[in-house]
Structures are given as structure tokens and as C-alpha cells.
Design an enzyme around this catalytic site. Structure first.
Site, mmCIF file in Angstrom:
data_model
loop_
_atom_site.group_PDB
_atom_site.id
_atom_site.type_symbol
_atom_site.label_atom_id
_atom_site.label_comp_id
_atom_site.label_asym_id
_atom_site.label_seq_id
_atom_site.Cartn_x
_atom_site.Cartn_y
_atom_site.Cartn_z
ATOM 1 C CB ALA A 1 -0.942 -0.011 1.199
ATOM 2 N NE ARG B 1 -7.954 -10.993 3.562
ATOM 3 C CZ ARG B 1 -6.922 -11.703 3.125
ATOM 4 N NH1 ARG B 1 -6.437 -11.514 1.914
ATOM 5 N NH2 ARG B 1 -6.342 -12.591 3.902
ATOM 6 C CE1 TYR C 1 8.323 -13.247 6.797
ATOM 7 C CE2 TYR C 1 7.484 -11.024 7.137
ATOM 8 C CZ TYR C 1 8.481 -11.971 7.293
ATOM 9 O OH TYR C 1 9.646 -11.628 7.936
ATOM 10 N N GLY D 1 -0.985 -15.207 -3.363
ATOM 11 C CA GLY D 1 -0.872 -14.299 -4.496
ATOM 12 C C GLY D 1 -1.899 -13.191 -4.509
ATOM 13 N NE ARG E 1 -8.018 -17.423 3.731
ATOM 14 C CZ ARG E 1 -7.131 -16.584 3.318
ATOM 15 N NH1 ARG E 1 -6.969 -15.449 3.945
ATOM 16 N NH2 ARG E 1 -6.417 -16.856 2.268
ATOM 17 C CD GLU F 1 -5.177 -18.158 -2.566
ATOM 18 O OE1 GLU F 1 -5.676 -17.454 -1.678
ATOM 19 O OE2 GLU F 1 -4.073 -17.919 -3.070
ATOM 20 C CB SER G 1 -5.708 -8.220 1.492
ATOM 21 O OG SER G 1 -4.899 -9.348 1.480
ATOM 22 C CG HIS H 1 -4.220 -14.580 7.668
ATOM 23 N ND1 HIS H 1 -2.879 -14.784 7.486
ATOM 24 C CD2 HIS H 1 -4.758 -14.404 6.425
ATOM 25 C CE1 HIS H 1 -2.603 -14.734 6.186
ATOM 26 N NE2 HIS H 1 -3.721 -14.484 5.525
ATOM 27 C CD GLN I 1 2.975 -19.186 2.575
ATOM 28 O OE1 GLN I 1 2.211 -20.079 2.244
ATOM 29 N NE2 GLN I 1 3.783 -19.301 3.611
ATOM 30 C CD GLU J 1 -3.956 -7.028 7.446
ATOM 31 O OE1 GLU J 1 -3.064 -7.399 6.656
ATOM 32 O OE2 GLU J 1 -4.252 -7.656 8.477
ATOM 33 C CG HIS K 1 -4.710 -18.656 6.685
ATOM 34 N ND1 HIS K 1 -4.606 -20.011 6.463
ATOM 35 C CD2 HIS K 1 -4.566 -18.072 5.472
ATOM 36 C CE1 HIS K 1 -4.393 -20.221 5.172
ATOM 37 N NE2 HIS K 1 -4.368 -19.059 4.550
HETATM 38 P P1 FAD Z 1 2.143 -4.268 5.389
HETATM 39 O O1 FAD Z 1 2.666 -4.950 4.217
HETATM 40 O O2 FAD Z 1 1.971 -5.043 6.634
HETATM 41 O O3 FAD Z 1 3.100 -3.056 5.730
HETATM 42 C C1 FAD Z 1 2.908 -2.294 6.902
HETATM 43 C C2 FAD Z 1 4.016 -1.285 6.993
HETATM 44 O O4 FAD Z 1 3.709 -0.313 7.982
HETATM 45 C C3 FAD Z 1 5.355 -1.868 7.397
HETATM 46 O O5 FAD Z 1 6.345 -1.256 6.628
HETATM 47 C C4 FAD Z 1 5.518 -1.448 8.857
HETATM 48 O O6 FAD Z 1 6.845 -1.323 9.293
HETATM 49 C C5 FAD Z 1 4.851 -0.094 8.801
HETATM 50 N N1 FAD Z 1 4.379 0.392 10.083
HETATM 51 C C6 FAD Z 1 3.411 -0.134 10.876
HETATM 52 N N2 FAD Z 1 3.260 0.637 11.979
HETATM 53 C C7 FAD Z 1 4.152 1.658 11.867
HETATM 54 C C8 FAD Z 1 4.489 2.761 12.692
HETATM 55 N N3 FAD Z 1 3.903 2.985 13.879
HETATM 56 N N4 FAD Z 1 5.448 3.604 12.253
HETATM 57 C C9 FAD Z 1 6.091 3.394 11.074
HETATM 58 N N5 FAD Z 1 5.820 2.362 10.276
HETATM 59 C C10 FAD Z 1 4.862 1.510 10.662
HETATM 60 N N6 FAD Z 1 -2.991 -11.228 1.050
HETATM 61 C C11 FAD Z 1 -3.236 -11.535 -0.237
HETATM 62 O O7 FAD Z 1 -3.954 -10.811 -0.930
HETATM 63 N N7 FAD Z 1 -2.660 -12.643 -0.783
HETATM 64 C C12 FAD Z 1 -1.858 -13.482 -0.088
HETATM 65 O O8 FAD Z 1 -1.357 -14.454 -0.621
HETATM 66 C C13 FAD Z 1 -1.614 -13.182 1.282
HETATM 67 N N8 FAD Z 1 -0.834 -13.997 2.030
HETATM 68 C C14 FAD Z 1 -0.530 -13.621 3.302
HETATM 69 C C15 FAD Z 1 0.364 -14.401 4.037
HETATM 70 C C16 FAD Z 1 0.758 -14.007 5.308
HETATM 71 C C17 FAD Z 1 1.714 -14.861 6.092
HETATM 72 C C18 FAD Z 1 0.234 -12.819 5.858
HETATM 73 C C19 FAD Z 1 0.656 -12.363 7.218
HETATM 74 C C20 FAD Z 1 -0.661 -12.052 5.132
HETATM 75 C C21 FAD Z 1 -1.055 -12.438 3.866
HETATM 76 N N9 FAD Z 1 -1.937 -11.681 3.105
HETATM 77 C C22 FAD Z 1 -2.194 -12.013 1.809
HETATM 78 C C23 FAD Z 1 -2.413 -10.400 3.603
HETATM 79 C C24 FAD Z 1 -1.558 -9.281 2.982
HETATM 80 O O9 FAD Z 1 -0.226 -9.715 2.929
HETATM 81 C C25 FAD Z 1 -1.626 -8.004 3.773
HETATM 82 O O10 FAD Z 1 -2.948 -7.672 4.062
HETATM 83 C C26 FAD Z 1 -1.016 -6.862 2.954
HETATM 84 O O11 FAD Z 1 0.272 -7.223 2.536
HETATM 85 C C27 FAD Z 1 -0.973 -5.617 3.778
HETATM 86 O O12 FAD Z 1 -0.211 -4.662 3.098
HETATM 87 P P2 FAD Z 1 -0.024 -3.245 3.724
HETATM 88 O O13 FAD Z 1 0.803 -2.464 2.777
HETATM 89 O O14 FAD Z 1 -1.332 -2.707 4.148
HETATM 90 O O15 FAD Z 1 0.770 -3.520 5.103
HETATM 91 C C1 SIN Z 2 -2.767 -17.780 1.590
HETATM 92 O O1 SIN Z 2 -1.830 -17.868 0.798
HETATM 93 O O2 SIN Z 2 -3.467 -18.729 1.974
HETATM 94 C C2 SIN Z 2 -3.081 -16.446 2.124
HETATM 95 C C3 SIN Z 2 -3.885 -15.727 1.138
HETATM 96 C C4 SIN Z 2 -4.533 -14.544 1.754
HETATM 97 O O3 SIN Z 2 -4.431 -14.305 2.956
HETATM 98 O O4 SIN Z 2 -5.201 -13.840 1.003
#
Ligand code: FAD
Ligand code: SIN
Length: 529
Positions: free
Chosen positions: A15, A384, A44, A48, A288, A113, A389, A349, A46, A373, A241
Site C-alpha cells: 500500500a 475477506r 510474507y 498471491g 475461510r 483458493e 487484500s 491472519h 504466499q 490492511e 487463517h
Molecule cells: P504491510 O505490508 O503489513 O506493511 C505495513 C508497513 O507499515 C510496514 O512497513 C511497517 O513497518 C509499517 N508500520 C506499521 N506501523 C508503523 C508505525 N507505527 N510507524 C512506522 N511504520 C509503521 N494477502 C493476499 O492478498 N494474498 C496473499 O497471498 C496473502 N498472504 C498472506 C500471508 C501471510 C503470512 C500474511 C501475514 C498475510 C497475507 N496476506 C495475503 C495479507 C496481505 O499480505 C496483507 O494484508 C497486505 O500485505 C498488507 O499490506 P499493507 O501495505 O497494508 O501492510
Molecule cells: C494464503 O496464501 O493462503 C493467504 C492468502 C490470503 O491471505 O489472502
């Protein structure tokens, strides 16, 4: 120290980085991230990113799957715009250098999925998020207008409140002027003034004892926005999850991607019996919420600490080829997934709710956007759909960037915000006060506010939370600021929002299941807005 930037981006996941790349032509961008830039939940991911690429898939099918998963609480307008922009946003990730797997015919290889009626998940083996972060960070680091402050922790958003003016939730003229940011290495709090601020801080999985989320997921953005009096919604919908690797001493829990079930792996009891047909005709590929509750029920019935995912009947070479990370990880703890069933348990999750935003990622606080997120766009409703996401983050960062670029020329810096006042504060030398309270918090949430809830459990959770809330506020007011105390305080805040919103929901819907209110209540028209 004071600093001025046009765009302040808090977070370096998909994001934050995709927004930064879009706005950088229009002004100075500062990305603040509390760990190393790549250390994000995005890394992290996995399975997609879901997107409509080829026939027989259609936007209508993906829209319908998303609406069904959301259990009638998704905002159809938002679902429609997100899905119809999916192809374009995925193409952009590819243009930025992301490598998604292809089939021998040269088309993108699409995984399947839970809850998806078609194969539509673009992936990079089982390390899709790491590949996206690699590509985006590379682009960001090349851009001369973007600065990244790693290991910098954002404490709070700046609003009129910091001028001593009363600010209350629901006021339409709250302004965001930037943020206070802690540079832990120097121990200094920087006042960063910005014209536009994007919250992209990710989720809050660490409010529970068992989570797939990395330690950075401590709900900071949601808590900060709540303190700044932004509207927060849907926090009761916490996605567990169904399949994280059962390995009790490991934190975070290692995810066993749903794509493995899409590939043919089947959920079984420890006696090697299939059980999902009792719960849903889609069996192991049901959405899920259904699968996680089924596993929870089976674990309670059998008294077992885990159930199993069986991939042993699948082609060995293809299994290793498509899921190399899972194969290696399981092998490292003595499980050969080509021969042994994988022990699995549900783990917290994903946060479906968060900072309420509109179709351009605008929160209810002026000049404050949210994406990813930490945002609640209306896409996910009560649950979801898998792999929606990463897509949501890309779509809403694009829309937020578009809106912010249009507005930025008319926004002035606001210079009257005072610097952080640390006078009279003392160093908290007793880390145990923080670490033990964190354990208590996670235990309260896991035991009383997990997959299955009740009125009594929620009340008990709130009563216990009030005690640790008061103790932590007291410690916070007296202590020199630190990342640890801020994260604890933010997670307590998030727990409060989850419990309060769960208490208000007198029904069972999507991810919120209450034994006292097992039925769905009638849906009010336009219930979100
Ligand atoms: P994030 O990628 O979590 O980034 C958050 C950022 O904010 C980080 O850089 C952190 O350091 C920063 N931050 C937080 N608080 C502060 C603060 N106070 N000050 C400064 N910086 C801060 N979704 C899918 O669609 N497909 C998938 O296959 C999938 N697999 C997943 C597998 C795992 C193991 C997990 C945990 C999640 C998965 N998800 C998946 C969900 C998805 O990865 C997340 O919802 C998405 O990546 C969130 O992106 P984001 O940019 O919002 O936050
Ligand atoms: C997964 O790979 O099962 C996670 C996918 C997701 O959280 O969207």
C-alpha cells in the site's frame, strides 16, 4: 527536529510503496517505516493476488465471489470498482518489475483458493509477497523524490488537538498536518509536517497469541487514527487463517497457503478422515470463516491441538516445484510434505475492518488517507475473500494517489504544531511491565475473543482489558517514549475496538460468530454509509 514533506507515507508494504511511486512526480515523499523497509506483511504473502485475467473468468464472477464471502456486508459499489480495476493494477505491478509465474503457453499461471469460483490468483511460487516487495522497493529506491526513513516509529498523527483545540469524532473539519515520529536510534521525536498523509501501516495480528503476522503488525495505524478521532469500523471481523503450521514455539506462525488446498491438498483429522463435507459442500475450499470454524469445532470435539492437511497423494515433483518454501520449511521441522500429513491450526491472519475510507481512500479526517490492511474500504464486508487484500491495497493506493495529486496544490503546510514535549518523563527500566502485559492482552483476546465468541466471554474480556488499559496508560504518561510501550498501547486500543464492535453486533455473520446470537440479523439497506 522538524521536517517538511509534501507526502508522508507511513508504511512500506504494497500500500505504501505503490502510493509513493504514484505521487513522487508531484512532490517530495517521505516513507516512514518502523523496521527495515522490506519487513512487512506484504513480504510474507504466499498465495498471491486475485485478478481477472482470462476467460472463462469474468469481472461478474469475481464480484459475486467477493460479495458471497463478505456475507452481505460488502459495499457492492466498492467491490465492483475494485474488481474491474484489478487487471489494470496487476499489469502495473508487472510493469514495475514483478515476476508472476507463467505456464508453458506463456499465459500467467492462475491459482485457485477458497471461495473463488475460478482460478484467478497470480503468484510467484509460494513467495508472491516477497517478489512484489522486491520489485516495488527497487523502483522506490531509484526515485530521487522519495526518501525512506527505516527504523522510525510513527507515534501519533498531528491534528488541531496538538494546538490544545477540542477535537471530537464526527467533526467534519479535523485536519491532519503530519505526524510525530520516533527515531529510536537517536531517541529523538521528529515533527514531520506534511500536506498529505497516507496510513499504510498494515494489520494487528499480534493482538492474539497465535498469528501469521510479523511483529510489525501491531495495529498502530488504526489506533493512531482512532486517537485522531477518525471513524473506525468493522473491527469485529478478524480473519483467522485455517492452516498455519502447528509448531507451538514458533512466532509468527508459518502459513500453509490456501493455494495448497487449491492444488489438491485435503483437510483431515489426525485419524486421516476427511471432515469438511459435514460443514460445507465446497469442503476444503470453502471460504475461510467456514473452514476455520470447522477446524476449531473438530479440535474442540477431539481434544486435539491440531488437525492435518494431506498433500501426500499429489504429484511429488509438482508439489515441490510449486511450493518450494513450504516444502523446505516443513522439512526443517521434520515433516516431508510428500510423505507426511502437515499438522495445522488456525491463526489470526487479517484485520477486515480499520480506518473507514471512501472510494478514494479518504478517511474522515481531512488530508489523511488510508490504504491496505489498516483501511476499511467496504470491499471485505464480514469476511475477506482469499488474495483480495494485495489487490485492494493496489487499487486504493492508486485511487488515493489520484485524489491527493489533484488536491495537493491547494494545501498549505501548517507550521504551528509544537514539538514533542518530553519534559519530566523517566526511562522505564522494567521491560517486564510491558512484556507481561502484552502476554496478558494476547491471552485475553485468544481465549475470549477468538473464532467463537459469547456475550459473557466478551464482557469478561472487556473487564480484564480495562485493568491493563489503566496500568499501561499510567506507565505511558510517565515514561520516555519507546516503540515497545507504543505498540502495547496501540494493541490495547485495537483490542478495545474489536471487543466493543463485537458486543454491538447481536448476530453471527462472516467472521463474527457468537453462540448467544447464532442467526443473522436482517441487513439494513446501505448499512455501511
Ligand atoms: P504491510 O505490508 O503489513 O506493511 C505495513 C508497513 O507499515 C510496514 O512497513 C511497517 O513497518 C509499517 N508500520 C506499521 N506501523 C508503523 C508505525 N507505527 N510507524 C512506522 N511504520 C509503521 N494477502 C493476499 O492478498 N494474498 C496473499 O497471498 C496473502 N498472504 C498472506 C500471508 C501471510 C503470512 C500474511 C501475514 C498475510 C497475507 N496476506 C495475503 C495479507 C496481505 O499480505 C496483507 O494484508 C497486505 O500485505 C498488507 O499490506 P499493507 O501495505 O497494508 O501492510
Ligand atoms: C494464503 O496464501 O493462503 C493467504 C492468502 C490470503 O491471505 O489472502
Amino acid at each position: 527536529m522538524r521536517k517538511k514533506v509534501d507526502f508522508l507515507v507511513i508504511g512500506s508494504g504494497i500500500a505504501g510503496l505503490s502510493f509513493a511511486l504514484k505521487v513522487a512526480k508531484h512532490g517530495k515523499v517521505c516513507i516512514v517505516t518502523k523496521d527495515k523497509a522490506e519487513e512487512t506483511a506484504t513480504k510474507y504473502a504466499q498465495g498471491g493476488i486475485a485478478a481477472v485475467m482470462y476467460s472463462p473468468d469474468t469481472y461478474e464472477k469475481h464480484i459475486s465471489d467477493t460479495m458471497i464471502a463478505g456475507d452481505d456486508l460488502s459495499d457492492e459499489k466498492i467491490v465492483r470498482l475494485t474488481i474491474t480495476e484489478s487487471t489494470e493494477r496487476v499489469k502495473e505491478l508487472i510493469e514495475w518489475g514483478t515476476l508472476f509465474d507463467k505456464t508453458e503457453s506463456g499465459k500467467y499461471s492462475l491459482g485457485r483458493e477458497g471461495g473463488h469460483s475460478e482460478s484467478r490468483v497470480l503468484h510467484h511460487k509460494d513467495s508472491t509477497g516477497a517478489e512484489i516487495i522486491r520489485a516495488l522497493l527497487h523502483k522506490v529506491k531509484e526515485h530521487t523524490n522519495i526518501e525512506i526513513l527505516e527504523n522510525h516509529f510513527t507515534i501519533d498523527l498531528l491534528t488541531q488537538h496538538h494546538l490544545g483545540m477540542g477535537v471530537s469524532r464526527g467533526m467534519s473539519d479535523i485536519q491532519c498536518y503530519g505526524a510525530y515520529v520516533l527515531s529510536p536510534i537517536k531517541g529523538e521525536v521528529i515533527t514531520i509536517l506534511s500536506k498529505v498523509t497516507l496510513l499504510a501501516t498494515g494489520g494487528a495480528g499480534n493482538v492474539y497469541s497465535t498469528t501469521t503476522n510479523p511483529p510489525i503488525a501491531s495495529g498502530d495505524g488504526t489506533a493512531m487514527a482512532y486517537r485522531a478521532k477518525a471513524t473506525i469500523e468493522n473491527m469485529e471481523f478478524v480473519q483467522f487463517h485455517p492452516t498455519s503450521l502447528y509448531n507451538p514455539n514458533e512466532k509468527p506462525s508459518f502459513l500453509i497457503t490456501e493455494a495448497l488446498r487449491g492444488f489438491g491438498a485435503v483437510l483431515k483429522t489426525r485419524k486421516e478422515e476427511e471432515f469438511m463435507e459435514k460443514y460445507d459442500q465446497r469442503k476444503s475450499l470453502a471460504p475461510r470463516d467456514i473452514v476455520a470454524r470447522a477446524i476449531d469445532t473438530e479440535m474442540k470435539l477431539s481434544g486435539h491441538d491440531y488437525l492435518c492437511l494431506d498433500a501426500t497423494h499429489l504429484d511429488k515433483n509438482q508439489l515441490i516445484e510449486n511450493f518450494p518454501r513450504i516444502y523446505a520449511k516443513c522439512l526443517s521441522v521434520g515433516i516431508d510434505i510428500t510423505k507426511d500429513m502437515i499438522p495445522v491450526v488456525p491463526a489470526a491472519h487479517y484485520q477486515c475492518g480499520g480506518v473507514k475510507v471512501d472510494e478514494y481512500g479518504r478517511s474522515t479526517v481531512n488530508n489523511l488517507y488510508a490504504s491496505g490492511e489498516c483501511a476499511s474500504t467496504g470491499l471485505h464486508g464480514a469476511n475477506r475473500l482469499a488474495s483480495n487484500s494485495l489487490l485492494e491495497s493496489a487499487v486504493f493506493s492508486h485511487r488515493a494517489a489520484k485524489d491527493a495529486i489533484d488536491k495537493i496544490k491547494a494545501i498549505e503546510f501548517f507550521d504551528r504544531i509544537p514539538d514533542w514535549d518530553a519534559e519530566g518523563l523517566i526511562l522505564n527500566e522494567e521491560m517486564i511491565l510491558i512484556t507481561q502485559t502484552m502476554r496478558e492482552l494476547q491471552s485475553i483476546m485468544s481465549n475470549y475473543v477468538g473464532i467463537v465468541r459469547s456475550d459473557l466471554r466478551l464482557k469478561r474480556a472487556l473487564d480484564r482489558l480495562e485493568i491493563i488499559f489503566r496500568e499501561t496508560e499510567d506507565l505511558y504518561q510517565k515514561s520516555i517514549i519507546s516503540t515497545h510501550i507504543c505498540e502495547l498501547r496501540n494493541l490495547i486500543n485495537v483490542a478495545y475496538l474489536i471487543i466493543k464492535m463485537a458486543q454491538l453486533r447481536k448476530e453471527s455473520r462472516g467472521l463474527h460468530f457468537s453462540i448467544d446470537h447464532p442467526e443473522k440479523a436482517p441487513i439494513k439497506m446501505n448499512s455501511r454509509r
